[in-house]
Design an enzyme around this catalytic site. Structure first.
Site, PDB file in Angstrom:
ATOM      1  N   LYS A 208      34.292  39.537  30.501  1.00  0.00           N
ATOM      2  CA  LYS A 208      33.822  40.347  29.165  1.00  0.00           C
ATOM      3  C   LYS A 208      32.733  40.278  28.796  1.00  0.00           C
ATOM      4  CE  LYS A 208      35.979  41.339  24.575  1.00  0.00           C
ATOM      5  NZ  LYS A 208      37.103  41.163  23.754  1.00  0.00           N
ATOM      6  N   ARG A 271      42.834  38.839  27.237  1.00  0.00           N
ATOM      7  CA  ARG A 271      43.971  38.848  27.993  1.00  0.00           C
ATOM      8  C   ARG A 271      44.934  40.218  27.829  1.00  0.00           C
ATOM      9  NH1 ARG A 271      42.988  35.790  23.293  1.00  0.00           N
ATOM     10  NH2 ARG A 271      44.175  36.188  21.351  1.00  0.00           N
ATOM     11  N   LYS A 511      34.575  23.893  25.367  1.00  0.00           N
ATOM     12  CA  LYS A 511      33.516  24.414  25.800  1.00  0.00           C
ATOM     13  C   LYS A 511      32.164  23.932  25.359  1.00  0.00           C
ATOM     14  CE  LYS A 511      35.071  29.340  26.179  1.00  0.00           C
ATOM     15  NZ  LYS A 511      34.655  30.668  25.816  1.00  0.00           N
TER      16      LYS A 511
HETATM   17  O1  F6P Z   1      39.593  31.176  27.304  1.00  0.00           O
HETATM   18  C1  F6P Z   1      39.041  31.888  26.600  1.00  0.00           C
HETATM   19  C2  F6P Z   1      38.520  33.376  26.895  1.00  0.00           C
HETATM   20  O2  F6P Z   1      37.834  33.789  26.005  1.00  0.00           O
HETATM   21  C3  F6P Z   1      39.760  34.290  27.040  1.00  0.00           C
HETATM   22  O3  F6P Z   1      40.027  34.809  26.089  1.00  0.00           O
HETATM   23  C4  F6P Z   1      39.099  35.184  28.141  1.00  0.00           C
HETATM   24  O4  F6P Z   1      40.179  35.863  28.696  1.00  0.00           O
HETATM   25  C5  F6P Z   1      38.417  34.208  29.022  1.00  0.00           C
HETATM   26  O5  F6P Z   1      37.874  33.274  28.183  1.00  0.00           O
HETATM   27  C6  F6P Z   1      37.306  34.850  30.071  1.00  0.00           C
HETATM   28  O6  F6P Z   1      36.282  35.509  29.243  1.00  0.00           O
HETATM   29  P1  F6P Z   1      35.110  36.372  29.879  1.00  0.00           P
HETATM   30  O7  F6P Z   1      36.127  37.616  30.206  1.00  0.00           O
HETATM   31  O8  F6P Z   1      34.518  36.585  28.767  1.00  0.00           O
HETATM   32  O9  F6P Z   1      34.526  35.853  30.875  1.00  0.00           O
END
Ligand code: F6P
Length: 546
Positions: A208, A271, A511
């Site tokens: 995302k 999610r 992180k």
């Molecule tokens: O674990 C945190 C998070 O932001 C989740 O909510 C999300 O699904 C995952 O990391 C992956 O994030 P991205 O799709 O931005 O790589």
């Protein structure tokens, strides 16, 4: 932000506490007192038959729980979500995963703009691409057809498609190979590609934000693997990499042509994203028509959640049952036990959905909660669990409410002896919920001639609550229905607890610290402010690594 009253100070909450304090009935009593219970405590949604008769509830319990839902305005928040209001307060975002499965002619506005046409434009683009890969029209850099699809993503950009690919395997193009890489441990990518031919491999980079370190690291390594295998021509990337993201700038920065990017939007939580562009790998696997059936399944439950009265609203009922156990029986966890090999990753998926949504300890106004929030969600396919941890559910000291999910028919691919094993599988399914609910009394054990010193050991206390979710078969639509059911159940609970179910600040600190510690591992750099325990561990790691 408004000052919402604490749920635990509401009279409806106190009434439930009193009701719980006066509780004496066993499930045996409840069934004996009401011969219609098994028919009355069933709700049907789409293809799902949801039986909640084996719960420690009466009509009064359910009525009091509904009163709590009404006092906490669960349906008001639900309507605000469906309308596209910014109910994710801490990120100031709308929460509109339901728009991802809205029909073409629906109108759902965010900031005055109807988002449905964009949703369908992306779905159409995904369908065109999926068909080209499936037919062999989309080829790799050397002109060979794509035979392997590797999704690189983590969390919501991995768990959904990986789970659904397993769930719907009988519907997948069996001639194609699908792999899902999430872990930053290099072993994950290594094992995923070691037997693949780069000339025939398509990487789908799903993120995302397109900033997630695990995904970008793996995608960078995958790019090197591809270029090494194809003679180093950078032009190869265009044919072998596509991106699923909300962040076009970062996608272009990585070197993926944004023409090969499939977009989604910030009003889709990670999610809650697998029915967005994040589902591209699944769409390639099962084809666009089956993917649309999956979306239709989601929509059946969305419509039900939006319109069904409280008495027969399945996500509301399941959410409130969880609250009954978590807040009034001190249950700490919730087991999800599918009796289907194909649902082997279903509980992993639900862990993120539920625990990242409702693992919160401040309310929507930022005040510490004084009530329990989301449970630990766990479980594996049922029969395997029976020979591992069911002992604790049956005879341990903890109350573990559980969902049993099963199907009347095995998948069409199974025939002969393998198909006939299905009745044995389902006999276990029914036997377990029966044993959990009704147990075995000392008198019953004695009547079997068991020596007195073993009677206590062979007694089952019963009164372990379960929900039984039964459907004819595990189709794409049924999978969509199941996921939407859990999405909205999680929503209901977050609404009652007055927490923001749509942010995930709890994953941030780790992180940041990982980024800070990394130079200490790679270069032995001194990290200012590092605690003495971690400093010693890092030193030991560097010593052992020599
Ligand atoms: O674990 C945190 C998070 O932001 C989740 O909510 C999300 O699904 C995952 O990391 C992956 O994030 P991205 O799709 O931005 O790589």
């Amino acid at each position: 932000m408004s000052d919402t009253p604490r749920p635990d100070l509401r009279p409806e909450w106190t009434a439930l506490q009193d009701h719980r304090a006066g509780w004496e009935a066993s499930l045996r009593d409840l069934f004996a007192a009401d011969p219609q219970r098994a028919e009355r405590y069933v709700v049907r949604v789409g293809d799902l038959r949801i039986d909640y008769s084996k719960h420690l509830v009466t009509d009064e319990t359910l009525a009091r729980l509904r009163e709590l839902a009404s006092a906490t305005d669960v349906f008001g928040l639900r309507d605000a979500m469906f309308r596209g209001e910014r109910i994710n307060l801490t990120e100031d975002r709308a929460v509109l995963h339901t728009a991802l499965r809205a029909p073409r002619d629906a109108v759902i506005e965010v900031d005055g703009e109807n988002v449905v046409p964009a949703v369908h434009a992306v779905l159409d683009k995904m369908a065109g691409f999926a068909e080209r890969v499936r037919s062999g029209e989309w080829t790799g850099h050397t002109g060979r057809r794509i035979r392997n699809v590797v999704n690189i993503g983590i969390g919501g950009s991995d768990l959904g498609p990986a789970m659904a690919y397993e769930a719907l395997r009988p519907y997948t193009a069996r001639e194609l190979t699908f792999r899902f890489v999430s872990n930053v441990d290099g072993a994950d990518l290594h094992e995923a590609v070691r037997d693949l031919d780069p000339a025939e491999t398509l990487f789908i980079v799903a993120s995302k934000t397109f900033t997630t370190i695990e995904t970008i690291t793996n995608a960078t390594s995958a790019r090197s693997w591809l270029l090494d295998g194809l003679g180093g021509d950078e032009k190869a990337v265009a044919q072998h990499f596509v991106a699923l993201s909300t962040n076009a700038g970062k996608v272009a920065g990585f070197g993926i042509d944004t023409a090969n990017m499939f977009e989604f939007w910030d009003w889709v939580g990670g999610r809650y994203s697998f029915d967005s562009a994040i589902g591209l790998s699944l769409m390639i696997a099962i084809g666009p028509d089956r993917f649309r059936e999956l979306l239709d399944g989601f929509r059946i439950v969305d419509d039900h959640f939006r319109t069904a009265p409280a008495e027969s609203n399945a996500p509301l009922i399941l959410g409130l049952l969880g609250i009954w156990y978590g807040n009034f029986h001190d249950a700490q966890s919730h087991a999800v036990l599918p009796y289907s090999h194909y649902l082997s990753k279903f509980t992993d998926y639900l862990q993120q959905l539920d625990m990242e949504s409702n693992g919160k300890s401040v309310d929507r106004e930022g005040r510490p909660v004084r009530w329990q929030t989301g449970p630990v969600v766990w479980g594996t396919p049922g029969t395997n669990g029976q020979h591992a941890y069911y002992q604790l559910i049956h005879q341990g000291t903890k109350l573990i409410p559980a969902d049993f999910i099963g199907f009347a028919r095995p998948v069409d691919e199974l025939s002969g002896e393998l198909a006939s094993q299905h009745d044995l599988l389902m006999a276990n399914f029914f036997a377990q919920t029966q044993a959990l609910a009704f147990g075995k009394t000392p008198e019953e054990v004695r009547a079997e001639g068991v020596p007195e010193e073993l009677v206590a050991h062979k007694t089952f206390q019963g009164d372990h609550p379960t929900t039984t979710i039964l459907a004819t078969g595990l189709t794409p639509s049924v999978l969509g229905q199941l996921i939407a059911l859990y999405e909205h159940k999680v929503f209901v609970q977050g609404a009652v607890w007055n927490i923001d179910s749509f942010d995930q600040w709890g994953v941030e600190l780790g992180k940041v610290l990982a980024k800070r510690v990394e130079p200490a591992l790679t270069e032995g750099a001194e990290v200012p402010g590092l605690d003495s325990s971690t400093t010693a561990l890092v030193a030991a790691y560097r010593e052992l690594r020599k």
